[in-house]
Design a protein around this motif. Structure first.
Motif, PDB file in Angstrom:
ATOM      1  N   GLY A 119       0.598  -1.418   0.069  1.00  0.00           N
ATOM      2  CA  GLY A 119      -0.128   0.101  -0.383  1.00  0.00           C
ATOM      3  C   GLY A 119       0.754   0.638  -0.366  1.00  0.00           C
ATOM      4  N   LEU A 120       0.623   2.227  -0.007  1.00  0.00           N
ATOM      5  CA  LEU A 120       0.545   3.582  -0.238  1.00  0.00           C
ATOM      6  C   LEU A 120       0.492   4.753   0.887  1.00  0.00           C
ATOM      7  CD1 LEU A 120       3.837   4.055  -1.873  1.00  0.00           C
ATOM      8  CD2 LEU A 120       1.879   4.422  -3.470  1.00  0.00           C
ATOM      9  N   LEU A 121       1.006   5.637   0.686  1.00  0.00           N
ATOM     10  CA  LEU A 121       1.123   6.458   1.959  1.00  0.00           C
ATOM     11  C   LEU A 121       1.595   8.380   1.055  1.00  0.00           C
ATOM     12  CD1 LEU A 121       2.113   5.551   5.334  1.00  0.00           C
ATOM     13  CD2 LEU A 121      -0.383   6.197   4.753  1.00  0.00           C
ATOM     14  N   VAL A 122       0.680   8.740   0.275  1.00  0.00           N
ATOM     15  CA  VAL A 122       1.194   9.875  -0.597  1.00  0.00           C
ATOM     16  C   VAL A 122       0.811  11.495  -0.145  1.00  0.00           C
ATOM     17  CG1 VAL A 122       1.193  10.710  -3.203  1.00  0.00           C
ATOM     18  CG2 VAL A 122       0.555   7.959  -2.613  1.00  0.00           C
ATOM     19  N   PRO A 137      -3.050   1.974  -9.887  1.00  0.00           N
ATOM     20  CA  PRO A 137      -3.653   0.303 -10.133  1.00  0.00           C
ATOM     21  C   PRO A 137      -4.722   0.457  -9.538  1.00  0.00           C
ATOM     22  CG  PRO A 137      -1.408  -0.523  -9.675  1.00  0.00           C
ATOM     23  CD  PRO A 137      -1.153   1.162  -9.431  1.00  0.00           C
ATOM     24  N   ALA A 138      -6.090   0.084 -10.276  1.00  0.00           N
ATOM     25  CA  ALA A 138      -6.872  -0.371  -9.848  1.00  0.00           C
ATOM     26  C   ALA A 138      -6.971  -1.412  -8.489  1.00  0.00           C
ATOM     27  CB  ALA A 138      -8.435  -1.150 -10.755  1.00  0.00           C
ATOM     28  N   GLY A 139      -7.530  -0.668  -7.077  1.00  0.00           N
ATOM     29  CA  GLY A 139      -7.561  -1.480  -5.609  1.00  0.00           C
ATOM     30  C   GLY A 139      -6.695  -1.749  -5.264  1.00  0.00           C
ATOM     31  N   PHE A 140      -5.343  -0.911  -5.709  1.00  0.00           N
ATOM     32  CA  PHE A 140      -4.573  -0.336  -4.915  1.00  0.00           C
ATOM     33  C   PHE A 140      -4.739   0.698  -3.630  1.00  0.00           C
ATOM     34  CE2 PHE A 140      -0.171   0.938  -3.737  1.00  0.00           C
ATOM     35  CZ  PHE A 140       0.714  -0.148  -4.459  1.00  0.00           C
ATOM     36  N   PRO A 141      -4.306  -0.042  -2.332  1.00  0.00           N
ATOM     37  CA  PRO A 141      -4.169   0.372  -1.304  1.00  0.00           C
ATOM     38  C   PRO A 141      -3.559   1.891  -1.433  1.00  0.00           C
ATOM     39  CG  PRO A 141      -4.115  -1.288  -0.940  1.00  0.00           C
ATOM     40  CD  PRO A 141      -4.024  -1.622  -2.630  1.00  0.00           C
ATOM     41  N   VAL A 142      -4.240   3.198  -1.023  1.00  0.00           N
ATOM     42  CA  VAL A 142      -3.902   4.154  -1.177  1.00  0.00           C
ATOM     43  C   VAL A 142      -4.163   5.441  -0.524  1.00  0.00           C
ATOM     44  CG1 VAL A 142      -2.994   6.558  -2.773  1.00  0.00           C
ATOM     45  CG2 VAL A 142      -3.387   4.735  -3.440  1.00  0.00           C
ATOM     46  N   VAL A 143      -3.578   6.386   0.374  1.00  0.00           N
ATOM     47  CA  VAL A 143      -3.852   6.959   1.665  1.00  0.00           C
ATOM     48  C   VAL A 143      -3.482   8.509   1.504  1.00  0.00           C
ATOM     49  CG1 VAL A 143      -4.396   7.731   4.280  1.00  0.00           C
ATOM     50  CG2 VAL A 143      -4.505   5.374   3.488  1.00  0.00           C
ATOM     51  N   LEU A 305      -3.109   0.476   6.816  1.00  0.00           N
ATOM     52  CA  LEU A 305      -3.487  -0.672   6.763  1.00  0.00           C
ATOM     53  C   LEU A 305      -4.744  -1.279   7.106  1.00  0.00           C
ATOM     54  CD1 LEU A 305      -0.323  -2.027  10.245  1.00  0.00           C
ATOM     55  CD2 LEU A 305       0.091  -2.407   7.905  1.00  0.00           C
ATOM     56  N   LEU A 306      -5.089  -0.123   7.382  1.00  0.00           N
ATOM     57  CA  LEU A 306      -6.622  -0.797   6.708  1.00  0.00           C
ATOM     58  C   LEU A 306      -6.889  -1.232   5.726  1.00  0.00           C
ATOM     59  CD1 LEU A 306     -10.049  -1.061   8.178  1.00  0.00           C
ATOM     60  CD2 LEU A 306     -10.134   1.180   7.846  1.00  0.00           C
ATOM     61  N   ARG A 307      -6.227  -0.261   4.799  1.00  0.00           N
ATOM     62  CA  ARG A 307      -6.880  -0.152   3.676  1.00  0.00           C
ATOM     63  C   ARG A 307      -6.209  -1.369   3.318  1.00  0.00           C
ATOM     64  NH1 ARG A 307     -10.536   2.585   2.514  1.00  0.00           N
ATOM     65  NH2 ARG A 307     -10.653   1.636   0.570  1.00  0.00           N
ATOM     66  N   VAL A 308      -4.832  -1.637   3.384  1.00  0.00           N
ATOM     67  CA  VAL A 308      -4.088  -3.027   3.157  1.00  0.00           C
ATOM     68  C   VAL A 308      -4.983  -4.355   3.470  1.00  0.00           C
ATOM     69  CG1 VAL A 308      -2.154  -4.423   3.437  1.00  0.00           C
ATOM     70  CG2 VAL A 308      -1.829  -2.108   2.560  1.00  0.00           C
ATOM     71  N   GLU A 309      -5.475  -4.100   4.605  1.00  0.00           N
ATOM     72  CA  GLU A 309      -6.292  -6.284   4.776  1.00  0.00           C
ATOM     73  C   GLU A 309      -7.413  -5.718   5.035  1.00  0.00           C
ATOM     74  OE1 GLU A 309      -5.225  -5.294   9.408  1.00  0.00           O
ATOM     75  OE2 GLU A 309      -3.189  -5.648   8.962  1.00  0.00           O
ATOM     76  N   LYS A 310      -8.213  -4.779   4.732  1.00  0.00           N
ATOM     77  CA  LYS A 310      -9.283  -4.884   4.491  1.00  0.00           C
ATOM     78  C   LYS A 310      -9.755  -3.359   2.658  1.00  0.00           C
ATOM     79  CE  LYS A 310     -11.217  -5.305   8.883  1.00  0.00           C
ATOM     80  NZ  LYS A 310     -11.877  -4.606   9.642  1.00  0.00           N
ATOM     81  N   PRO A 314     -14.948   1.145   3.213  1.00  0.00           N
ATOM     82  CA  PRO A 314     -15.053   2.529   2.825  1.00  0.00           C
ATOM     83  C   PRO A 314     -14.339   3.682   2.762  1.00  0.00           C
ATOM     84  CG  PRO A 314     -17.089   2.135   4.429  1.00  0.00           C
ATOM     85  CD  PRO A 314     -15.808   0.729   4.438  1.00  0.00           C
ATOM     86  N   VAL A 315     -13.976   4.041   1.684  1.00  0.00           N
ATOM     87  CA  VAL A 315     -13.773   5.559   1.717  1.00  0.00           C
ATOM     88  C   VAL A 315     -13.525   6.271   2.821  1.00  0.00           C
ATOM     89  CG1 VAL A 315     -12.467   7.429   0.942  1.00  0.00           C
ATOM     90  CG2 VAL A 315     -12.497   5.150  -0.730  1.00  0.00           C
ATOM     91  N   GLN A 316     -12.297   6.706   3.689  1.00  0.00           N
ATOM     92  CA  GLN A 316     -12.336   7.583   5.241  1.00  0.00           C
ATOM     93  C   GLN A 316     -11.284   9.250   4.708  1.00  0.00           C
ATOM     94  OE1 GLN A 316     -11.449   5.607   8.962  1.00  0.00           O
ATOM     95  NE2 GLN A 316     -12.620   3.844   8.191  1.00  0.00           N
ATOM     96  N   GLU A 317     -12.187   9.838   5.180  1.00  0.00           N
ATOM     97  CA  GLU A 317     -11.535  11.127   5.162  1.00  0.00           C
ATOM     98  C   GLU A 317     -11.074  11.665   7.086  1.00  0.00           C
ATOM     99  OE1 GLU A 317     -12.031  15.640   3.978  1.00  0.00           O
ATOM    100  OE2 GLU A 317     -14.015  14.516   3.607  1.00  0.00           O
TER     101      GLU A 317
END
Length: 331
Positions: A119-122, A137-143, A305-310, A314-317
């Motif tokens: 996953g990626l923090l940006v 890429p589609a579905g790639f975990p990003v925050v 880690l939430l995005r990677v594991e799940k 839902p997208v969270q802000e």
């Protein structure tokens, strides 16, 4: 036409298996061969399918973090806090530095999403969300960290500074200051846009003249602060708000070098982007807007880690708030 792994292999002069092993780190590949593969990936704009790759190789327990200025202690503190959290969860952190350059960010996005990390923090320096989105890429975990976009496609962790800036300008106006200048970061950044908007709202509500000459933009690097400061001093400012910690510390030192005493000769509002103990010497001289930097880093680690594991969560802000401390007020 979509670029395939065969296209990459053909340009690099290697087999598709070698390209796969290079991307997924599943077998030893020499440094020279890796460079050929990654050069071909860059030139062709190849983006592997994230979901298919994960199915084949599983998680790597590694997260990437793309930051705009690794020498800035603000980002250094975020990195350290995020890494402390991720390490406790058994993850490693890879850092990529863009130096506020969009092309460098594009290169790092392509490489890190090509099988190196889960996953990626940006903290993006991009001026166009479409450009950023096209590289992931589609579905790639990003925050997204600190800097966001109008689109809510990716989860984000940021800090709202609107109210502290508004309060600081109103306080200065209440003290009789009429020419309040501001030094912002790069105009394209969401952080800069929010801070300038807060300043402009306060100026209007306090009945001050709305003079564009009092709004200056740096590049978030320390070298740009003196130039902006000189421009504002030429405009006979009686107060200056500096919207970024690195530029603020340089501004204070620069003023003292010119024999201008903060608080006595010129009111200054300083962003505090890292350890506030470094500002103890200036507590009686400047107003401070203190950002929750360590909390921001931990929150970034939690979100990725939430995005990677799940991945389907839902997208969270998540929006944190900074603290305004008037001149002389201790924590």
């Amino acid at each position: 036409m979509k670029v395939t792994i065969s296209d990459v292999a053909r340009m690099a002069g290697v087999s598709t298996a070698t390209v796969s092993h290079t991307i997924n780190n599943t077998r030893y590949v020499s440094g020279d061969t890796k460079e050929k593969v990654y050069r071909a990936i860059r030139q062709l704009g190849y983006t592997p399918d994230a979901s298919a790759r994960s199915f084949r190789t599983g998680k790597k327990k590694t997260v990437g973090f793309i930051v705009p200025d690794i020498s800035n202690k603000f980002f250094g503190t975020i990195i350290e806090s995020a890494e402390n959290y991720l390490s406790a969860q058994g993850y490693h952190l890879i850092i990529a530095n863009t130096k506020e350059n969009m092309d460098r960010e594009e290169t790092n996005l392509r490489l890190l999403t090509a099988g190196l990390v889960d996953g990626l923090l940006v903290a993006s320096t991009m001026d166009d969300f479409q450009r950023l989105e096209s590289l992931i890429p589609a579905g790639f975990p990003v925050v997204l960290v600190d800097r966001t976009f109008d689109s809510q496609k990716y989860s984000s962790v940021s800090v709202s500074n609107f109210q502290p800036i508004y309060r600081s300008v109103c306080r200065l106006a209440g003290q009789g200051k009429r020419r309040i200048g501001i030094i912002g970061g790069l105009p394209r950044l969401s952080t800069t846009k929010e801070r300038i908007a807060a300043y402009q709202a306060a100026v209007a509500d306090c009945g001050l003249a709305q003079d564009e000459a009092l709004v200056r933009y740096g590049d978030s690097m320390e070298d740009s602060a003196p130039f902006c400061l000189n421009q504002l001093l030429d405009q006979h400012c009686d107060a200056i708000l500096v919207c970024q910690g690195l530029m603020a510390s340089v501004t204070i030192a620069y003023l003292r070098g010119k024999g201008i005493q903060p608080h006595q000769d010129l009111e200054v509002v300083s962003f505090v982007d890292y350890d506030t103990h470094a500002y103890e010497f200036y507590y009686n001289q400047v107003d401070r807007i203190i950002q929750p930097v360590e909390e921001l880093g931990r929150a970034a680690g939690e979100q990725i880690l939430l995005r990677v594991e799940k991945p389907d969560a839902p997208v969270q802000e998540r929006v944190l708030t900074s603290v305004y401390r008037p001149c002389g007020e201790q924590e």
